[in-house]
Design a protein around this motif. Structure first.
Motif, mmCIF file in Angstrom:
data_model
loop_
_atom_site.group_PDB
_atom_site.id
_atom_site.type_symbol
_atom_site.label_atom_id
_atom_site.label_comp_id
_atom_site.label_asym_id
_atom_site.label_seq_id
_atom_site.Cartn_x
_atom_site.Cartn_y
_atom_site.Cartn_z
ATOM 1 N N THR A 152 -8.726 85.396 98.860
ATOM 2 C CA THR A 152 -10.041 85.065 98.338
ATOM 3 C C THR A 152 -11.132 85.464 99.326
ATOM 4 N N VAL A 153 -12.294 85.760 98.794
ATOM 5 C CA VAL A 153 -13.495 86.034 99.589
ATOM 6 C C VAL A 153 -14.555 85.035 99.139
ATOM 7 N N ILE A 154 -15.080 84.258 100.091
ATOM 8 C CA ILE A 154 -16.043 83.201 99.781
ATOM 9 C C ILE A 154 -17.371 83.503 100.478
ATOM 10 N N ASP A 155 -18.458 83.360 99.718
ATOM 11 C CA ASP A 155 -19.783 83.493 100.303
ATOM 12 C C ASP A 155 -20.106 82.190 101.031
ATOM 13 N N ILE A 156 -20.263 82.260 102.345
ATOM 14 C CA ILE A 156 -20.503 81.048 103.133
ATOM 15 C C ILE A 156 -21.797 80.371 102.717
ATOM 16 N N ALA A 157 -22.797 81.138 102.303
ATOM 17 C CA ALA A 157 -24.093 80.567 101.957
ATOM 18 C C ALA A 157 -24.021 79.670 100.725
ATOM 19 N N SER A 158 -23.213 80.056 99.752
ATOM 20 C CA SER A 158 -23.141 79.296 98.497
ATOM 21 C C SER A 158 -21.817 78.575 98.294
ATOM 22 N N ARG A 159 -20.831 78.890 99.166
ATOM 23 C CA ARG A 159 -19.479 78.325 99.032
ATOM 24 C C ARG A 159 -18.792 78.753 97.727
ATOM 25 N N ARG A 160 -19.218 79.842 97.165
ATOM 26 C CA ARG A 160 -18.629 80.328 95.921
ATOM 27 C C ARG A 160 -17.625 81.437 96.206
ATOM 28 N N VAL A 161 -16.571 81.499 95.397
ATOM 29 C CA VAL A 161 -15.607 82.601 95.490
ATOM 30 C C VAL A 161 -16.235 83.821 94.824
ATOM 31 N N VAL A 162 -16.448 84.868 95.601
ATOM 32 C CA VAL A 162 -17.103 86.068 95.071
ATOM 33 C C VAL A 162 -16.112 87.202 94.830
ATOM 34 N N GLY A 163 -14.878 87.040 95.304
ATOM 35 C CA GLY A 163 -13.867 88.054 95.063
ATOM 36 C C GLY A 163 -12.480 87.514 95.345
ATOM 37 N N TRP A 164 -11.494 88.041 94.642
ATOM 38 C CA TRP A 164 -10.121 87.592 94.857
ATOM 39 C C TRP A 164 -9.155 88.671 94.371
ATOM 40 N N ALA A 165 -7.922 88.558 94.859
ATOM 41 C CA ALA A 165 -6.865 89.480 94.451
ATOM 42 C C ALA A 165 -5.523 88.775 94.637
ATOM 43 N N THR A 166 -4.539 89.164 93.851
ATOM 44 C CA THR A 166 -3.188 88.602 93.950
ATOM 45 C C THR A 166 -2.176 89.724 94.117
ATOM 46 N N ALA A 167 -1.052 89.382 94.744
ATOM 47 C CA ALA A 167 0.026 90.353 94.938
ATOM 48 C C ALA A 167 1.297 89.599 95.301
ATOM 49 N N ASP A 168 2.413 90.302 95.278
ATOM 50 C CA ASP A 168 3.690 89.707 95.677
ATOM 51 C C ASP A 168 4.028 90.053 97.118
ATOM 52 N N HIS A 169 3.010 90.456 97.898
ATOM 53 C CA HIS A 169 3.227 90.833 99.293
ATOM 54 C C HIS A 169 2.022 90.400 100.118
ATOM 55 N N LEU A 170 2.142 90.555 101.447
ATOM 56 C CA LEU A 170 1.071 90.181 102.368
ATOM 57 C C LEU A 170 0.513 91.393 103.113
ATOM 58 N N ARG A 171 0.584 92.550 102.496
ATOM 59 C CA ARG A 171 0.105 93.745 103.173
ATOM 60 C C ARG A 171 -1.426 93.830 103.107
ATOM 61 N N THR A 172 -1.971 94.783 103.862
ATOM 62 C CA THR A 172 -3.419 94.927 103.977
ATOM 63 C C THR A 172 -4.089 95.153 102.622
ATOM 64 N N GLU A 173 -3.386 95.811 101.699
ATOM 65 C CA GLU A 173 -3.983 96.103 100.393
ATOM 66 C C GLU A 173 -4.426 94.840 99.664
ATOM 67 N N LEU A 174 -3.748 93.719 99.938
ATOM 68 C CA LEU A 174 -4.118 92.469 99.267
ATOM 69 C C LEU A 174 -5.534 92.046 99.649
ATOM 70 N N VAL A 175 -5.826 92.047 100.960
ATOM 71 C CA VAL A 175 -7.160 91.669 101.430
ATOM 72 C C VAL A 175 -8.191 92.716 101.019
ATOM 73 N N ALA A 176 -7.813 93.982 101.110
ATOM 74 C CA ALA A 176 -8.733 95.046 100.730
ATOM 75 C C ALA A 176 -9.110 94.931 99.251
ATOM 76 N N GLY A 177 -8.153 94.554 98.426
ATOM 77 C CA GLY A 177 -8.439 94.386 97.004
ATOM 78 C C GLY A 177 -9.429 93.260 96.752
ATOM 79 N N ALA A 178 -9.273 92.148 97.501
ATOM 80 C CA ALA A 178 -10.210 91.032 97.356
ATOM 81 C C ALA A 178 -11.610 91.440 97.807
ATOM 82 N N LEU A 179 -11.703 92.233 98.886
ATOM 83 C CA LEU A 179 -13.006 92.706 99.362
ATOM 84 C C LEU A 179 -13.658 93.662 98.365
ATOM 85 N N ARG A 180 -12.868 94.549 97.789
ATOM 86 C CA ARG A 180 -13.420 95.462 96.784
ATOM 87 C C ARG A 180 -13.949 94.692 95.588
#
Length: 205
Positions: A152-180
């Motif tokens: 998950t990606v959360i905006d600290i200013a509003s505490r809202r989830v602004v992006g998220w992604a799911t996967a069956d692994h913990l590779r970098t693509e998971l975080v990159a997908g949430a950022l995109r």
């Protein structure tokens, strides 16, 4: 006090034994075992133990397994073996609840370069500073097919989830997908600081 004589009376009166056992929370198999067995036999003892096991299991709200049920019976003075308790629980269809093994997701990468803390540990919301500081984390969800990882990606200013992604692994693509996903949703016009743990997915700080 055993309720088997009451159930026997209900049976003689033509009432449903199954329903009586359900209302009194007694094993029907234990009732018939006690009814057909000779006094003092192993079947009678098993029936008595099954009643006590069922009561202990119900008191624990269905959480106790054979070891803990056995410990309670021992404290109450009922001398019996743990294997016997386990067997009677299986026959009565009783089992304890097992806590799921904790899955560790924050695993520091020893090869990752140390990044400066650009938010300076300031996680207080500032409504006027939207899309300036984001933070991210990964959690895990147990499913029938295995672990599902949620970034998950959360905006600290509003505490809202602004992006998220799911996967069956913990590779970098998971975080990159949430950022995109966060960038696509918010489309920030200025620079954004992204703060995260220094985990195995890379130094996203």
């Amino acid at each position: 006090m055993t309720v088997h004589p009451f159930i026997e009376a209900e049976k003689q009166a033509g009432h449903n034994v199954k329903r009586a056992c359900e209302l009194l929370k007694v094993s029907r198999a234990a009732f018939y075992a006690r009814r057909t067995a000779t006094p003092g036999s192993r079947a009678v003892r098993d029936a008595e133990l099954t009643e006590k096991i069922t009561e202990v299991h119900a008191t624990s709200r269905g959480t106790y397994g054979a070891p803990r049920v056995h410990a309670v019976l021992q404290c109450d003075g009922d001398r019996c073996g743990q294997r016997r308790v386990a067997r009677l629980m299986r026959q009565a269809g009783l089992e304890g609840r097992h806590r799921r093994r904790r899955q560790r997701t924050t695993i520091p990468d020893p090869r990752a370069a140390t990044r400066p803390d650009l938010v300076l540990r300031d996680f207080q919301p500032h409504p006027a500073a939207l899309d300036a500081r984001w933070c991210g984390d990964i959690t895990y969800i147990p499913t029938d097919e295995g672990w599902l990882y949620l970034a998950t990606v959360i905006d600290i200013a509003s505490r809202r989830v602004v992006g998220w992604a799911t996967a069956d692994h913990l590779r970098t693509e998971l975080v990159a997908g949430a950022l995109r996903a966060a960038c696509h949703t918010r489309r920030p016009t200025g620079p954004v600081i992204f703060h995260s743990d220094r985990g195995c997915q890379g130094g996203f700080n």
